[in-house]
Design a protein around this motif. Structure first.
Motif, PDB file in Angstrom:
ATOM      1  N   GLU A  45       0.839  -1.185   0.000  1.00 30.42           N
ATOM      2  CA  GLU A  45       0.000   0.000   0.000  1.00 30.42           C
ATOM      3  C   GLU A  45       0.878   1.240   0.000  1.00 30.42           C
ATOM      4  O   GLU A  45       1.978   1.226   0.551  1.00 30.42           O
ATOM      5  CB  GLU A  45      -0.874  -0.042   1.253  1.00 30.42           C
ATOM      6  CG  GLU A  45      -1.933   0.984   1.341  1.00 30.42           C
ATOM      7  CD  GLU A  45      -2.885   0.722   2.506  1.00 30.42           C
ATOM      8  OE1 GLU A  45      -3.788   1.544   2.694  1.00 30.42           O
ATOM      9  OE2 GLU A  45      -2.730  -0.274   3.235  1.00 30.42           O
ATOM     10  N   ASN A  48      -6.211  13.332  -6.672  1.00 31.24           N
ATOM     11  CA  ASN A  48      -6.925  13.018  -5.433  1.00 31.24           C
ATOM     12  C   ASN A  48      -6.866  14.080  -4.351  1.00 31.24           C
ATOM     13  O   ASN A  48      -7.720  14.080  -3.462  1.00 31.24           O
ATOM     14  CB  ASN A  48      -6.392  11.700  -4.859  1.00 31.24           C
ATOM     15  CG  ASN A  48      -6.735  10.534  -5.734  1.00 31.24           C
ATOM     16  OD1 ASN A  48      -7.861  10.063  -5.711  1.00 31.24           O
ATOM     17  ND2 ASN A  48      -5.792  10.092  -6.543  1.00 31.24           N
ATOM     18  N   ALA A  63      -3.487   3.749  -1.339  1.00 34.42           N
ATOM     19  CA  ALA A  63      -3.714   3.055  -2.608  1.00 34.42           C
ATOM     20  C   ALA A  63      -3.116   1.662  -2.503  1.00 34.42           C
ATOM     21  O   ALA A  63      -1.917   1.506  -2.300  1.00 34.42           O
ATOM     22  CB  ALA A  63      -3.075   3.834  -3.744  1.00 34.42           C
ATOM     23  N   TRP A  99       5.845   3.102  -6.540  1.00 32.70           N
ATOM     24  CA  TRP A  99       5.336   3.819  -7.706  1.00 32.70           C
ATOM     25  C   TRP A  99       6.431   4.666  -8.337  1.00 32.70           C
ATOM     26  O   TRP A  99       7.332   5.146  -7.651  1.00 32.70           O
ATOM     27  CB  TRP A  99       4.204   4.732  -7.303  1.00 32.70           C
ATOM     28  CG  TRP A  99       2.947   4.065  -6.856  1.00 32.70           C
ATOM     29  CD1 TRP A  99       2.822   2.859  -6.227  1.00 32.70           C
ATOM     30  CD2 TRP A  99       1.640   4.596  -6.968  1.00 32.70           C
ATOM     31  NE1 TRP A  99       1.523   2.615  -5.945  1.00 32.70           N
ATOM     32  CE2 TRP A  99       0.767   3.669  -6.384  1.00 32.70           C
ATOM     33  CE3 TRP A  99       1.128   5.772  -7.478  1.00 32.70           C
ATOM     34  CZ2 TRP A  99      -0.610   3.886  -6.325  1.00 32.70           C
ATOM     35  CZ3 TRP A  99      -0.238   5.988  -7.419  1.00 32.70           C
ATOM     36  CH2 TRP A  99      -1.095   5.043  -6.847  1.00 32.70           C
ATOM     37  N   ASP A 149      -4.807  11.035   3.023  1.00 36.71           N
ATOM     38  CA  ASP A 149      -5.750  10.026   2.533  1.00 36.71           C
ATOM     39  C   ASP A 149      -6.558   9.386   3.659  1.00 36.71           C
ATOM     40  O   ASP A 149      -7.152   8.343   3.477  1.00 36.71           O
ATOM     41  CB  ASP A 149      -5.002   8.959   1.748  1.00 36.71           C
ATOM     42  CG  ASP A 149      -3.822   8.369   2.524  1.00 36.71           C
ATOM     43  OD1 ASP A 149      -3.771   8.529   3.764  1.00 36.71           O
ATOM     44  OD2 ASP A 149      -2.955   7.760   1.898  1.00 36.71           O
ATOM     45  N   TYR A 177      -1.270  10.975  -9.037  1.00 35.53           N
ATOM     46  CA  TYR A 177      -2.187  10.551  -7.971  1.00 35.53           C
ATOM     47  C   TYR A 177      -2.494  11.727  -7.036  1.00 35.53           C
ATOM     48  O   TYR A 177      -3.650  11.946  -6.661  1.00 35.53           O
ATOM     49  CB  TYR A 177      -1.562   9.386  -7.205  1.00 35.53           C
ATOM     50  CG  TYR A 177      -2.428   8.801  -6.123  1.00 35.53           C
ATOM     51  CD1 TYR A 177      -3.482   7.950  -6.430  1.00 35.53           C
ATOM     52  CD2 TYR A 177      -2.182   9.080  -4.780  1.00 35.53           C
ATOM     53  CE1 TYR A 177      -4.268   7.397  -5.438  1.00 35.53           C
ATOM     54  CE2 TYR A 177      -2.963   8.526  -3.777  1.00 35.53           C
ATOM     55  CZ  TYR A 177      -4.009   7.692  -4.104  1.00 35.53           C
ATOM     56  OH  TYR A 177      -4.790   7.148  -3.119  1.00 35.53           O
ATOM     57  N   SER A 226      -1.952  -1.926  -3.925  1.00 32.33           N
ATOM     58  CA  SER A 226      -1.395  -2.409  -5.180  1.00 32.33           C
ATOM     59  C   SER A 226      -2.066  -3.697  -5.632  1.00 32.33           C
ATOM     60  O   SER A 226      -2.561  -4.478  -4.817  1.00 32.33           O
ATOM     61  CB  SER A 226       0.100  -2.654  -5.006  1.00 32.33           C
ATOM     62  OG  SER A 226       0.635  -3.227  -6.161  1.00 32.33           O
TER      63      SER A 226
END
Length: 166
Positions: free
Chosen positions: A118, A158, A134, A146, A129, A154, A136
């Protein structure tokens, strides 16, 4: 700290993109599956669009399972609910991702739970967040870091829209 070649390459890519990336520990190239890991394994930072952003990559969740021999007798078990990467006596029998995959495919290793990779995002030192990152689709801690451009996209998609509407 000693890093694997893959970790070094990723770290260099981050530097070129203006990010800093720090690995929390050496990732054994033969144990890249999230099963072997627990908690944070990499942290990326950058000042971007007027804010200090941090992307925390980690293998989070419980690892609970049992390993059986070819006759169905239990050989070993694991119960890690603390993201401690403690694989107990299972590591006496399984040592690599290849062996792990074979044990899972054959049914010799049954996982009730397995952690997941994550990425958690912080903006100016606070969770952006809500602590839910996020997740995977993969299980490889190296592949799940990433690319810097994807983190920025992202963030833009977001977390910047809400700021622009204020």
């Amino acid at each position: 700290m000693k890093l694997s070649e893959a970790q070094k390459e990723i770290e260099e890519a981050y530097e070129k993109a203006g990010w800093s990336l720090s690995w929390q520990y050496y990732v054994n190239p033969r144990q890249q599956h999230c099963f072997w890991h627990g908690g944070e394994y990499a942290v990326a930072k950058k000042r971007y669009r007027g804010h200090d952003w941090t992307a925390v990559f980690g293998a989070f969740g419980d690892v609970i399972g049992e390993l059986f021999d070819k006759d169905g007798e239990m050989l070993a078990s694991v119960r890690d609910k603390n993201n401690a990467a403690a694989r107990d006596e299972i590591e006496d029998y399984i040592h690599t991702d290849v062996q792990l995959k074979k044990a899972l495919e054959s049914g010799r290793l049954e996982l009730e739970d397995n952690n997941w990779d994550e990425m958690l995002i912080e903006k100016d030192g606070e969770p952006a967040d809500g602590g839910f990152g996020a997740v995977s689709d993969e299980d490889d801690v190296i592949k799940d870091v990433w690319e810097p451009k994807d983190i920025e996209m992202y963030i833009d998609e977001n977390f910047m829209e809400e700021e622009e509407s204020e």
